[in-house]
Design a protein around this motif. Structure first.
Motif, PDB file in Angstrom:
ATOM      1  N   GLU A  20     -53.740 -27.827  20.863  1.00 35.86           N
ATOM      2  CA  GLU A  20     -53.767 -27.887  19.442  1.00 35.86           C
ATOM      3  C   GLU A  20     -52.929 -27.910  18.173  1.00 35.86           C
ATOM      4  N   VAL A  21     -53.270 -29.211  17.673  1.00 33.08           N
ATOM      5  CA  VAL A  21     -52.851 -29.603  16.302  1.00 33.08           C
ATOM      6  C   VAL A  21     -53.816 -29.725  15.591  1.00 33.08           C
ATOM      7  N   TRP A  22     -53.251 -29.116  14.467  1.00 31.25           N
ATOM      8  CA  TRP A  22     -54.315 -29.518  13.268  1.00 31.25           C
ATOM      9  C   TRP A  22     -53.747 -29.043  11.801  1.00 31.25           C
ATOM     10  N   SER A  23     -54.161 -29.896  11.122  1.00 27.68           N
ATOM     11  CA  SER A  23     -53.905 -29.504   9.306  1.00 27.68           C
ATOM     12  C   SER A  23     -54.489 -28.500   9.192  1.00 27.68           C
ATOM     13  N   VAL A  24     -53.325 -26.946   8.568  1.00 22.92           N
ATOM     14  CA  VAL A  24     -53.968 -25.807   8.077  1.00 22.92           C
ATOM     15  C   VAL A  24     -54.995 -26.784   6.509  1.00 22.92           C
ATOM     16  N   ARG A  25     -54.940 -27.694   5.974  1.00 26.33           N
ATOM     17  CA  ARG A  25     -55.217 -27.781   4.880  1.00 26.33           C
ATOM     18  C   ARG A  25     -56.723 -28.376   4.732  1.00 26.33           C
ATOM     19  N   PRO A  26     -57.727 -28.034   4.628  1.00 25.78           N
ATOM     20  CA  PRO A  26     -59.871 -28.773   4.520  1.00 25.78           C
ATOM     21  C   PRO A  26     -59.423 -29.796   3.995  1.00 25.78           C
ATOM     22  N   GLY A  27     -60.554 -30.859   3.990  1.00 25.64           N
ATOM     23  CA  GLY A  27     -60.257 -31.491   3.815  1.00 25.64           C
ATOM     24  C   GLY A  27     -58.984 -32.925   3.933  1.00 25.64           C
ATOM     25  N   SER A  28     -58.215 -32.359   4.777  1.00 32.28           N
ATOM     26  CA  SER A  28     -56.513 -33.304   3.842  1.00 32.28           C
ATOM     27  C   SER A  28     -57.022 -34.812   5.133  1.00 32.28           C
ATOM     28  N   GLY A  29     -57.998 -34.937   5.462  1.00 27.16           N
ATOM     29  CA  GLY A  29     -58.298 -36.168   5.725  1.00 27.16           C
ATOM     30  C   GLY A  29     -57.402 -36.510   7.635  1.00 27.16           C
ATOM     31  N   TRP A  30     -56.822 -34.991   8.092  1.00 29.68           N
ATOM     32  CA  TRP A  30     -55.005 -35.745   8.952  1.00 29.68           C
ATOM     33  C   TRP A  30     -55.913 -35.324   9.832  1.00 29.68           C
ATOM     34  N   ALA A  62     -50.389 -20.800   3.318  1.00 31.88           N
ATOM     35  CA  ALA A  62     -50.693 -20.924   4.527  1.00 31.88           C
ATOM     36  C   ALA A  62     -49.856 -21.922   5.467  1.00 31.88           C
ATOM     37  N   GLY A  63     -49.137 -23.061   5.059  1.00 34.10           N
ATOM     38  CA  GLY A  63     -48.628 -24.010   5.306  1.00 34.10           C
ATOM     39  C   GLY A  63     -49.377 -25.303   5.780  1.00 34.10           C
ATOM     40  N   ASP A  64     -49.019 -25.909   6.201  1.00 34.27           N
ATOM     41  CA  ASP A  64     -49.553 -27.081   6.514  1.00 34.27           C
ATOM     42  C   ASP A  64     -50.497 -27.770   7.990  1.00 34.27           C
ATOM     43  N   VAL A  65     -48.837 -27.037   9.113  1.00 33.49           N
ATOM     44  CA  VAL A  65     -49.949 -28.042  10.581  1.00 33.49           C
ATOM     45  C   VAL A  65     -50.319 -26.919  11.104  1.00 33.49           C
ATOM     46  N   ARG A  66     -50.883 -26.540  12.161  1.00 35.93           N
ATOM     47  CA  ARG A  66     -50.496 -25.285  12.817  1.00 35.93           C
ATOM     48  C   ARG A  66     -50.980 -25.951  14.350  1.00 35.93           C
ATOM     49  N   PHE A  67     -50.793 -24.723  15.463  1.00 42.16           N
ATOM     50  CA  PHE A  67     -50.110 -25.737  16.823  1.00 42.16           C
ATOM     51  C   PHE A  67     -51.076 -24.011  17.308  1.00 42.16           C
ATOM     52  N   THR A  68     -51.810 -24.393  18.107  1.00 43.99           N
ATOM     53  CA  THR A  68     -52.489 -23.009  18.575  1.00 43.99           C
ATOM     54  C   THR A  68     -52.333 -23.053  19.850  1.00 43.99           C
ATOM     55  N   VAL A  69     -51.561 -22.296  20.566  1.00 42.66           N
ATOM     56  CA  VAL A  69     -50.658 -22.853  22.610  1.00 42.66           C
ATOM     57  C   VAL A  69     -52.415 -22.003  23.326  1.00 42.66           C
ATOM     58  N   THR A  81     -47.116 -22.388  12.986  1.00 47.77           N
ATOM     59  CA  THR A  81     -47.434 -22.814  11.682  1.00 47.77           C
ATOM     60  C   THR A  81     -46.187 -23.987  10.841  1.00 47.77           C
ATOM     61  N   HIS A  82     -46.073 -25.275  11.058  1.00 48.98           N
ATOM     62  CA  HIS A  82     -45.245 -25.667  10.873  1.00 48.98           C
ATOM     63  C   HIS A  82     -44.966 -26.537   8.310  1.00 48.98           C
ATOM     64  N   HIS A  83     -44.564 -25.221   8.151  1.00 40.39           N
ATOM     65  CA  HIS A  83     -44.557 -26.114   6.763  1.00 40.39           C
ATOM     66  C   HIS A  83     -43.815 -27.034   6.821  1.00 40.39           C
ATOM     67  N   LEU A  84     -44.460 -28.421   6.118  1.00 39.53           N
ATOM     68  CA  LEU A  84     -43.954 -29.447   6.307  1.00 39.53           C
ATOM     69  C   LEU A  84     -42.619 -29.717   4.917  1.00 39.53           C
ATOM     70  N   GLY A 116     -48.140 -35.851   8.652  1.00 38.72           N
ATOM     71  CA  GLY A 116     -47.353 -35.973   7.434  1.00 38.72           C
ATOM     72  C   GLY A 116     -47.463 -37.864   7.102  1.00 38.72           C
ATOM     73  N   PRO A 117     -46.579 -38.403   6.918  1.00 36.47           N
ATOM     74  CA  PRO A 117     -45.962 -39.212   6.430  1.00 36.47           C
ATOM     75  C   PRO A 117     -46.375 -40.367   7.033  1.00 36.47           C
ATOM     76  N   SER A 118     -46.548 -41.797   6.959  1.00 42.81           N
ATOM     77  CA  SER A 118     -46.770 -42.774   8.270  1.00 42.81           C
ATOM     78  C   SER A 118     -45.446 -42.968   9.328  1.00 42.81           C
ATOM     79  N   PRO A 119     -45.804 -43.181  10.024  1.00 44.28           N
ATOM     80  CA  PRO A 119     -44.451 -42.951  11.018  1.00 44.28           C
ATOM     81  C   PRO A 119     -42.878 -44.511  10.294  1.00 44.28           C
ATOM     82  N   ALA A 120     -43.573 -45.323   9.829  1.00 48.68           N
ATOM     83  CA  ALA A 120     -42.623 -46.095   8.715  1.00 48.68           C
ATOM     84  C   ALA A 120     -41.652 -45.355   7.575  1.00 48.68           C
ATOM     85  N   ARG A 121     -42.024 -44.618   7.333  1.00 50.23           N
ATOM     86  CA  ARG A 121     -41.847 -43.143   6.236  1.00 50.23           C
ATOM     87  C   ARG A 121     -40.821 -42.313   6.949  1.00 50.23           C
TER      88      ARG A 121
END
Length: 123
Positions: A20-30, A62-69, A81-84, A116-121
């Motif tokens: 499961e890959v998800w944003s740690v920050r609530p309300g981030s819209g990701w 708390a980091g930015d993206v969590r990977f729950t294996v 946890t990935h720190h952008l 993260g940013p859009s793939p174009a960036r």
């Protein structure tokens, strides 16, 4: 037949049935993404590889993206946890270590609209 040195984290990936890959920050819209295909899990594991000789850096956020294996029957076998703009943290490392392929992971996350940013960036 020669010996193959296995890293401790390899045991997490060997038991992985989904991630499961998800944003740690609530309300981030990701988005949140579920990775369940063995080839996709292997690709993600490769992108989350860190510099094994680097000292762990302790970050206070708390980091930015969590990977729950998850393994068999949905049991959690590891969380990273990935720190952008930084590295990846796993509790057994005692902190965050730099990624071997940070641009590859940034691209992977951006293509899926996670944290993260859009793939174009992404370079």
């Amino acid at each position: 037949m020669g010996w193959v040195w296995l890293r401790e984290i390899d045991g997490v990936w060997a038991g992985a049935r989904s991630v499961e890959v998800w944003s740690v920050r609530p309300g981030s819209g990701w988005r949140e993404v579920l990775v369940g295909d063995a080839a996709d899990i292997a690709e993600l594991a490769g992108l989350l590889e860190v510099v094994p000789t680097a000292s762990a850096f302790v970050c206070m956020c708390a980091g930015d993206v969590r990977f729950t294996v998850r393994g068999d029957r949905g049991k959690i076998v590891g969380e990273l946890t990935h720190h952008l703009g930084g590295g990846v943290e796993w509790h057994r490392w005692g902190g965050e270590r730099p990624l071997l392929r940070p641009q590859g992971l940034a691209r992977w996350l951006a293509e899926r609209g996670v944290g993260g940013p859009s793939p174009a960036r992404v370079p």
